[in-house]
Motif scaffolding. Structure first.
Motif, PDB file in Angstrom:
ATOM      1  N   THR A  53       0.824  -1.207   0.000  1.00 43.84           N
ATOM      2  CA  THR A  53       0.000   0.000   0.000  1.00 43.84           C
ATOM      3  C   THR A  53       0.863   1.265   0.000  1.00 43.84           C
ATOM      4  O   THR A  53       0.607   2.209  -0.753  1.00 43.84           O
ATOM      5  CB  THR A  53      -0.855   0.004   1.286  1.00 43.84           C
ATOM      6  N   ASP A  54       1.876   1.263   0.853  1.00 45.62           N
ATOM      7  CA  ASP A  54       2.684   2.453   1.121  1.00 45.62           C
ATOM      8  C   ASP A  54       3.891   2.484   0.191  1.00 45.62           C
ATOM      9  O   ASP A  54       5.027   2.253   0.604  1.00 45.62           O
ATOM     10  CB  ASP A  54       3.122   2.395   2.595  1.00 45.62           C
ATOM     11  N   LEU A  55       3.644   2.815  -1.082  1.00 43.14           N
ATOM     12  CA  LEU A  55       4.699   2.704  -2.092  1.00 43.14           C
ATOM     13  C   LEU A  55       5.826   3.719  -1.906  1.00 43.14           C
ATOM     14  O   LEU A  55       6.872   3.615  -2.545  1.00 43.14           O
ATOM     15  CB  LEU A  55       4.095   2.806  -3.495  1.00 43.14           C
ATOM     16  N   GLY A  56       5.625   4.677  -1.023  1.00 47.28           N
ATOM     17  CA  GLY A  56       6.711   5.600  -0.697  1.00 47.28           C
ATOM     18  C   GLY A  56       7.930   4.886  -0.117  1.00 47.28           C
ATOM     19  O   GLY A  56       9.025   5.430  -0.097  1.00 47.28           O
ATOM     20  N   GLN A  57       7.707   3.649   0.354  1.00 48.97           N
ATOM     21  CA  GLN A  57       8.817   2.883   0.927  1.00 48.97           C
ATOM     22  C   GLN A  57       9.610   2.079  -0.118  1.00 48.97           C
ATOM     23  O   GLN A  57      10.518   1.320   0.249  1.00 48.97           O
ATOM     24  CB  GLN A  57       8.301   1.930   2.008  1.00 48.97           C
ATOM     25  N   VAL A  58       9.260   2.229  -1.395  1.00 46.30           N
ATOM     26  CA  VAL A  58       9.951   1.471  -2.451  1.00 46.30           C
ATOM     27  C   VAL A  58      11.460   1.727  -2.401  1.00 46.30           C
ATOM     28  O   VAL A  58      11.900   2.863  -2.240  1.00 46.30           O
ATOM     29  CB  VAL A  58       9.381   1.854  -3.844  1.00 46.30           C
TER      30      VAL A  58
END
Lengths: 605, 605
Positions: free
Chosen positions: B172-177
């Motif tokens: 969900t939290d793609l900022g952590q890619v």
């Protein structure tokens, strides 16, 4: 892999603080030995066995499943050893009479044991569980000779057993049973037919398996009034209890199922299998149903078992997995994102699981006290006592079985949902819990059958609404007692309203059904679910009341435990109980919205 | 084994009688070729392919699953051949521009195709489905050169593609890619990292696989504003379109999943894999989300697909299986028992499935018209038009995806329930449908994410309730138009009430959220489900209105089809819509009933 810790704190809260089991046991003819210290020791030992031996075999059992080769069934690695520990620990005979070698504890303690073994490993628990059904049937209906021959090894756990009811053409409608039983000159019978979906029908855990089989005598009247009940051992038993020849009953195959894969579900072929009649001829179905209420409560346990296991593991994940920030601001600013337990919607899912596991547990323990009295009635040969308590249990049984297994399935699915995509992956074990839970609304009478049993039989036919009046009187009493307590007023007020509405709805459905019999089936599902939500609300209010009292007294060792109880009660009343409103509306709709459509008009190409 | 017949009668009813697709297509810049005869021919040919080729591979695909051996993935028997037929039939490029070799049909026709292929075999449909996502992304964001190189083989179906978003630490939290992209002197990039849950990440259906990958440039800012988007082909593509060297992206493993077992879900390892940036640096997430609404509507289709397939097969079983007698008297006195379709509670389950499949279909087809306009905006380079229709679609998308997949899962489970214990057995295929359906509420944004997107973003943040006001205006208009029609009055009255209440609830939640941000998450699930039930009610009333008008006109070829529509609408309003009431109550409860419990107080040993 899912981990299991027996929720002993919650179990003790219900036993000692909410439902006063010490006083209950003191009032039972077989409850004297169940003093608090003994009960505690039993629970702790059982918890240890479940956590250390059974739980670690759950995921591997699912992966491996059972195998069949020429009628020989092999259970997954570790099952035989775990079963030997279970049997040698005396767990199978925990609640069976000492005269057969059991520990003579009350029935309810056996239910608590099953709750723990079942939560740790439901597939495993099916093997001893089905034998309990066989044991209870034999104990109540067989002749003293048959009891003397079969009960001791069953109570010891040296043998296991099954219930052989279902055939390819019928499950619910047992009047269609075709298996034949031919009388023999020596008083025994030769049985021939096919039984399907026989849990624990064949396996490698014990040297013998005692099947309880429904079959028809040659001159039996058609339908349900022509069914008799037989003991059919896998291996013949000599008069001295030693094993004789292999009998004519064998596993023809095992099912490839969605879940409970470590439990062998067998097709049993009977070819001139020797059987011994128990109960009277043609009255087998009644005899079979003697312990049906307790068996169904045992299946209701599956609802809380899967809710509990899924909750424990979803909770651990929700504390670890980090995603996004809480809407009300960063909770763990030093981390890349907040743990997902800080999101309200994740809490909604977790609290639903918690409310179902703990609320359902309270419902089941309450009913277990009825079961204890009922069993006392049987043991004391006091038929009036037996019937009185069996009737009381009979009203709660379909609510527990129908509602709690549906809620358990929902809870298991919510546990997967907390895991997001990872919930769909086998290794995490969350999807197994959902697959295992899925059977619970299907066997031991589907939810639809529970609903019809509740509304049609237990409420309308046998009691004309009296069962509802009696149970809601309990709720009303609670409401009156707590209406002026600031902390409990809202629960009391809601409960008073629902208790009154439950009676009104019952009357309305009864009146509608006089003109239109289909209403009973059309309303049944909504009536069941409505009853379930309101019943669980009562048990949440009860827990909140006890918790609130403990906090008011002060000095509690774990005040936060009580605060959590109150918070969960509040959640239940805000987020789950309102669903009853929808069922109340739909329940009194005319049956034509279901029945009017002609069969041929359901689909068009 | 489950059988599938494409519900062409129902599809045509929606296209031609309810939603006037002929006029809709006539108004699209790419709709001229989609005349009724052509559309009909396409639907019939697609139905045939799905019924005869894809459906028979569904159960065997589940049994066999995918295998991986040293990075090489083998799909189940028959899949490669079926895919070749799919590609050579021109199905992949049905809704893609003719300049790339597509058939240039409107997007909505592609959705109808996916509905049929997906109902017949959802696992199969994942392979071309993910490629559609890749194609759409390339089509809108890549340079003309990259488009010229990659689009034709993708449109032809000679290559397939994927979307590589998720990593072990984030979904969900793609900022952590974390995947890194190092710029190279030739303008390309070298990508290194791990992607998980990549559907169709590796397989044996096509000679090349085009991955769309989210990754981070060396100087990228942290979080979502530092993510870029790349094309990473499995096999390098030479300037002339021929295949070059194997690229540094490979499947490290495939997941062992609950369902959609014939769809390979891969862990992809990128080691200095050559990639080509599309869209602007650090704006990859926005670009990726351009087609997110259509992708999510595509997943919403899964809800109606599984509801439809499960319904068709549960219906057939309910007509054949005999158990007990109907409460209103014997329906088939010459048989041993009545078919279970004569029991009201069985009908409740079947009609729930029917209402979800057909009501959901109407919702999706309606939204598909928005998608057609949106795509027209893109093709015509008309950004204002694109945004206008994407916004309208954006409001419906989370309702469709969130609500319909939840209802599809419920429906699939009801189909099992109709089968009783047999529903749990693999051979019948009913439990597979439930397992396959289970992924739909988890991927493409969980139900919780859809709920937050709907309430938090689409309703409160971007439109301050305007989206609800606009959509309920449609419902209000219908209500006003039909309030005086005796046959439709009850639907009109209910809808008018719900439309007003929906706005009131939106305002109340908005006001509560001003003081307490957690309310948005706490209310989101209930808001989503409420919105879903009311939206579906509108589309059932719409169908009932058309059916009622057709019957009033007389001369209909199949009057019973219209009568069935009216009966199903009645069922929906009586048995499913009331659930909205429960959500309305819970939605406006204070967030403290979820948030107050401290994290450490969720469990005690």
């Amino acid at each position: 892999m899912p981990v299991y810790k027996a929720p002993l704190r919650d179990m003790r809260f219900l036993l000692n603080e909410v439902l006063d089991f010490p006083a209950h046991y003191a009032g039972l003819s077989n409850g004297k030995d169940a003093d608090p210290d003994t009960v505690n020791a039993i629970l702790e030992e059982c918890a240890k066995f479940c956590e250390e031996v059974l739980a670690p075999l759950n995921l591997s059992g699912d992966a491996e499943g059972c195998r069949i080769d020429d009628g020989v069934v092999t259970t997954p690695r570790g099952f035989k050893d775990a079963y030997d520990q279970y049997a040698s620990g005396g767990w199978q005979g925990l609640s069976h009479p000492q005269e057969y070698g059991g520990q003579g504890m009350p029935m309810s303690l056996g239910l608590l044991k099953s709750e723990m073994t079942g939560t740790a490993n439901w597939s495993f628990t099916m093997y001893p569980g089905l034998a309990l059904g066989a044991m209870n049937t034999i104990m109540q209906h067989a002749s003293p000779e048959l009891k003397g021959l079969y009960m001791p090894p069953l109570v010891e756990g040296r043998w296991l057993g099954t219930m052989c009811l279902t055939e390819p053409q019928c499950g619910t409608d047992l009047g269609q049973v075709k298996t034949k039983a031919e009388p023999q000159p020596d008083g025994s019978y030769k049985l021939t037919g096919t039984k399907i979906f026989i849990s624990a029908g064949e396996h490698d855990l014990t040297e013998n398996i005692i099947h309880i089989v429904l079959a028809r005598l040659p001159d039996a009247p058609p339908g349900t009034k022509g069914i008799s009940l037989f003991i059919v051992p896998k291996v013949q038993v000599n008069a001295d209890g030693s094993l004789g020849e292999r009998n004519g009953i064998r596993a023809d195959g095992i099912e490839h199922k969605m879940g409970i894969k470590a439990s062998a579900t067998c097709t049993m072929a009977l070819e001139n299998a020797t059987g011994y009649m128990i109960a009277e001829p043609n009255k087998g179905l009644e005899a079979m149903f003697t312990f049906m209420n307790t068996a169904r409560v045992g299946t209701a346990v599956q609802g809380i078992a899967h809710a509990e296991l899924s909750y424990q593991n979803a909770l651990a994940y929700a504390k670890e997995r980090r995603s996004m920030r809480a809407l009300s601001g960063k909770k763990e600013p030093e981390k890349v994102a907040d743990a997902i337990i800080h999101h309200a919607d994740v809490r909604r899912m977790l609290l639903t699981q918690k409310a179902v596991a703990e609320g359902g547990r309270a419902m089941i323990y309450f009913a277990a006290q009825y079961a204890d009295h009922m069993v006392n009635g049987i043991v004391e040969n006091d038929d009036a006592k037996y019937r009185h308590w069996d009737d009381k249990l009979g009203f709660l049984t379909p609510i527990l079985k129908g509602f709690l297994t549906e809620m358990g399935l929902e809870s298991a699915n919510l546990g997967m949902q907390v895991f997001g995509g990872h919930g769909y992956i086998w290794e995490h074990g969350m999807e197994q819990i959902a697959r295992d839970a899925r059977i619970s609304t299907l066997y031991e009478g589907t939810t639809g059958i529970q609903a019809l049993d509740l509304l049609g039989r237990k409420v309308l036919l046998s009691t004309r609404g009296k069962a509802v009046r009696e149970f809601t009187a309990l709720i009303g009493k609670f409401a009156v007692e707590h209406m002026r307590n600031g902390k409990l007023r809202r629960y009391a007020a809601d409960l008073a309203r629902y208790a009154a509405e439950w009676n009104v709805l019952t009357m309305r459905v009864m009146l509608m059904a006089r003109k239109d019999r289909d209403v009973v089936s059309a309303a049944s599902h909504h009536f069941l679910m409505y009853s379930g939500y309101v019943t669980m609300a009562y048990f949440w209010a009860l827990q909140a009341a006890v918790a609130s009292q403990k906090l008011a007294q002060g000095g509690a060792e774990t005040p936060v435990f009580y605060k959590a109880k109150i918070a969960t009660a509040r959640f239940y009343f805000d987020h789950l109980l309102p669903r009853a409103k929808a069922h109340a509306v739909s329940m009194v709709k005319p049956s034509k919205s279901l029945m009017k459509l002609p069969v041929y008009a359901f689909a068009f190409e």
